[in-house]
Design a protein around this motif. Sequence first.
Motif: not given
Ligand code: ARG
Length: 589
Positions: A119, A159, A346-347, A356
């Motif tokens: 992800d 994601h 997950y990154l 997380y």
């Molecule tokens: N959209 C989120 C952001 O800009 C990052 C999403 C990371 N992935 C997840 N599964 N939460 O901070």
Amino acid sequence: MKKLIDQISTVLAEGFQAAGYDPALGKAVVSNRPDLCQYQCNGAMAGAKQYRKAPFMIADDVVKAIGENPMFSKLEMVRPGYINMDLAPAFLAARLAELEADPLRGVERAAEPLSIVVDYGGPNVAKPLHVGHLRSAIIGESIKRTCRFLGHKVIGDAHLGDWGLQMGQIITELHERQPELPYFDPDFEGEYPAEAPFTISDLEEIYPAASKRCKVDEAYKKAAQTATLELQSGRRGYRALWKHIVDVSVADLKENYRKLDVDFDLWYGESNAQEDIAPMVQEMRGKGYAYLSEGALVVDVQEESDTREVPPCLILKSDGGAQYETTDLATIIQRKRDFDPDRMIYLADKRQELHYVRVFRCAYKTGLVDEHKCALEYVGFGTMNGQDGKPFKTREGGVLRLETLIKNVEDAVYEKVMSNGSISEEEGREVAHKVGIAAIKYGDLSNQPSKDYIFDLDKFASFEGNTGPYIMYTMVRIKSILTKYAAAYPDAKPGAIIAPVSKSETDLALTLCRFNEAVYETYEQKAPNRLCRYIYDLTAALNQFYVEHNIMKEPDPDRQAGYIALIKLVLHVLETAIDLLGFSAPERM
Ligand code: ARG
């Protein structure tokens, strides 16, 4: 191919065993005195107490027990009790030949391939892609490629952030600007237009305007929250409008990621988890995990061993709206159903760590996944900072768009490439693109993910030092020698790698043999910086080799052909390595 270090250790372990000692003592390590030997074993020192014997006696027994072994050109006991080893040149040459024949360059595919979801990227719809999302894309892409190289079945998912408050904010702002659009008419029953009522540039102006107004206008903010909730509960016109926002945005995002050589298998977003939310909430309540606290639905995730407070995981807000946690939890359900993965990686920015921790604990606790069957892993990364040590900004202090960053780097590289004067403008642009991406990615990946780093355009785009362009330059130089050789000796048959004689040849051979060790470590530690380190070591060894050997002037044709085969292998290993980092080299530069 077995790791070289393990292969040496196996011989040592057999030696310890044959001499009547514990084979576990037979461990090889890379020598910390490279002037004395290539590898050493300290097992006899460690075993002295256990066997009440002087270490040198144990080491001596082991060396004698191993006896003549074609693997070593030197195997000796050195007081007070080390075993020092050098590998036989013929053994190294044979190993290099195997490496050349193996398209994986010595890396073995996993015996039991795992199914892994990565992800990464995590861009937010309707917001321009900015440097804040750069690291996730770069590190994630490299981790994904490394897992795949090892034979795992990997799915990369972008994601998208497409379900949060920003969607309601945009809807509210559009309502103010174009109230006549059918999307806002609750009684409208016809087909909504196929064409979006805005372009990507409109969106990029609308979103910040809306978000700014939310901060000062309470009624507007309320309206945006309501719109978000209505969207989430399925209001038809809002869904249609939302679909336009996502489509327009994703088309633009795809273009940006393509430039960066980042490629997702899935473009799912938080919204894809929508249908799993209600049953998930019901189950968490039914099983007694979720309870109401100040109106919001939460699950406790604090553990006894915690030294800090870990607040409960928020499942639903008091207005019933979904949260960042909610969509992440429901996405776990979706992924489990669709792919039944063994791991999910997950990154995200390291400032999101607590998010997380809570989501993973909640997922395990409520049984969304079984901790022993599906590992949820988080790779938190530091910030890319400007020269001032603060998060990277434009000169005016705004967030820098990724596009602009890429362009700036490419322009800097372009100038250097063109100053050589031998390349057409068109080729110059292509080369600048490849080398520019290498500059950005290598500049990022050569740092440990969790650390912040300073983005320094001059340094990253430099053709010297530990930089992407320098690696490119090294590869281009090999290609040019290969071309020169082919032109000078058109009838030469492909030569075999010969047994190394000189110190620099031997060092280069040893470094080549360690490629698989670097890849395994990169995978295990989810640390592409380990692979960067390897690449740098390999280029340094190659340069030392050039200093000692002039390939084109080598008088012995077999030796010369052997050198050519050797640098070709270096090129192949480098190509494989940079592909794992997510970039590729041009033909010339
Ligand atoms: N959209 C989120 C952001 O800009 C990052 C999403 C990371 N992935 C997840 N599964 N939460 O901070």
